[in-house]
Design an enzyme around this catalytic site. Sequence first.
Site, mmCIF file in Angstrom:
data_model
loop_
_atom_site.group_PDB
_atom_site.id
_atom_site.type_symbol
_atom_site.label_atom_id
_atom_site.label_comp_id
_atom_site.label_asym_id
_atom_site.label_seq_id
_atom_site.Cartn_x
_atom_site.Cartn_y
_atom_site.Cartn_z
ATOM 1 N N ASP A 79 0.804 -1.159 0.070
ATOM 2 C CA ASP A 79 0.059 -0.178 0.134
ATOM 3 C C ASP A 79 0.880 1.128 0.010
ATOM 4 O OD1 ASP A 79 -2.534 1.450 0.586
ATOM 5 O OD2 ASP A 79 -2.076 1.471 2.665
ATOM 6 N N GLU A 89 -1.390 6.276 -8.923
ATOM 7 C CA GLU A 89 -2.052 7.300 -8.256
ATOM 8 C C GLU A 89 -1.466 8.709 -8.756
ATOM 9 O OE1 GLU A 89 -2.188 6.998 -3.979
ATOM 10 O OE2 GLU A 89 -2.462 9.195 -3.696
ATOM 11 N N HIS A 131 -8.034 10.256 3.784
ATOM 12 C CA HIS A 131 -7.455 9.299 4.862
ATOM 13 C C HIS A 131 -7.907 9.873 6.424
ATOM 14 C CE1 HIS A 131 -4.220 8.146 1.842
ATOM 15 N NE2 HIS A 131 -5.009 7.027 2.095
ATOM 16 N N GLY A 132 -8.185 8.897 7.322
ATOM 17 C CA GLY A 132 -8.307 9.207 8.580
ATOM 18 C C GLY A 132 -9.806 9.330 8.849
ATOM 19 N N HIS A 159 -9.475 4.829 -1.558
ATOM 20 C CA HIS A 159 -8.657 4.929 -0.577
ATOM 21 C C HIS A 159 -9.501 5.841 0.545
ATOM 22 C CE1 HIS A 159 -4.610 3.670 -1.693
ATOM 23 N NE2 HIS A 159 -5.176 3.443 -2.748
ATOM 24 N N ASN A 166 -7.908 1.610 7.117
ATOM 25 C CA ASN A 166 -6.742 1.710 8.079
ATOM 26 C C ASN A 166 -7.230 2.299 9.325
ATOM 27 O OD1 ASN A 166 -4.194 1.227 9.348
ATOM 28 N ND2 ASN A 166 -3.076 2.190 7.859
#
Length: 287
Positions: A79, A131, A181-182, A211, A235
């Site tokens: 990743d 990406e 993300h997050g 993602h 994640n």
Amino acid sequence: MTAREWLEKARREKFAIGAFNVGNLETFKAIVQAAVSQKSPVIIESSPGETAWMEAENIVDLARNYSEEYGIPILVNLDHAESLEQCIEGIKAGYDLIHFDGSKFILEDNLEIAKKVVELAHQGGLVVEGEIDHITGSSEVYTGSAQGEIAKGKFTDPNQAKEFVQSSGVDIFAAFFGNVHGVFTGGGENLRLDILEKLAESLPSIYFSLHGGSGIPDDQVQEAIKKGIVKVNVNTEIRQAFKEGLQEALDENPNEYAMYKILPEAIEEIQKIVEHKIEVFGSAGKL
Ligand code: 13P
């Protein structure tokens, strides 16, 4: 079945395969147990930090061992690898999918490295993800709305994506269309599904990944899957579950020193998250 065959099945049957990050053995166990209980294919993935911590060969060996023990397919994805060297390390270690994240490079350099990764990976039958626009945010629990982090990024332009995909030969494309993300306590992780729709129109044969799978409302993820997403990366919610589960178990058992007696609570918390994601992604029962 190979990674490519699984992605093709996901596209045909309109579901997505969860790509779940591992940073330790307990997370690995939780993901495998969730995949077994949901009868689902699963992708185990490691970011550069996680790969350095666990070591690429160990991650692949664990995946192969669990796959044999439980009789389920476990694909392994590198990743956000950020250099050709990291990609080569993943290829040599036996990963099934390689995500080369060249978004920090200028486009020409990104393309040049991506081409090399594709050439090397395809020789071994591996699948490559590319990406071009940095997916903002990081694996953290942010206070407030996601809008600030989203605004720091640039949404992917379908024409530029088409050019990059066609000249690099990547198989999977990681687009940025609001998928930061997050986790954000104030919400606001709104996907620009109109952008995804345009991307899917201009690239009908590419596989799309999503993602930033933590914190995006389930209904939006399901809409994105209808529009062509076949791989969803998760994640932060997993890390959060591990930390909170561990904290609770430590607080409840101040005199326990055998970690294998403490850690099952953390595993259970992660397993619940992964089982739910698998349901949302529609991959339950697909074995
Ligand atoms: P989250 O941490 O938001 O789930 O994103 C994970 C990811 O996209 C890994 O590539």
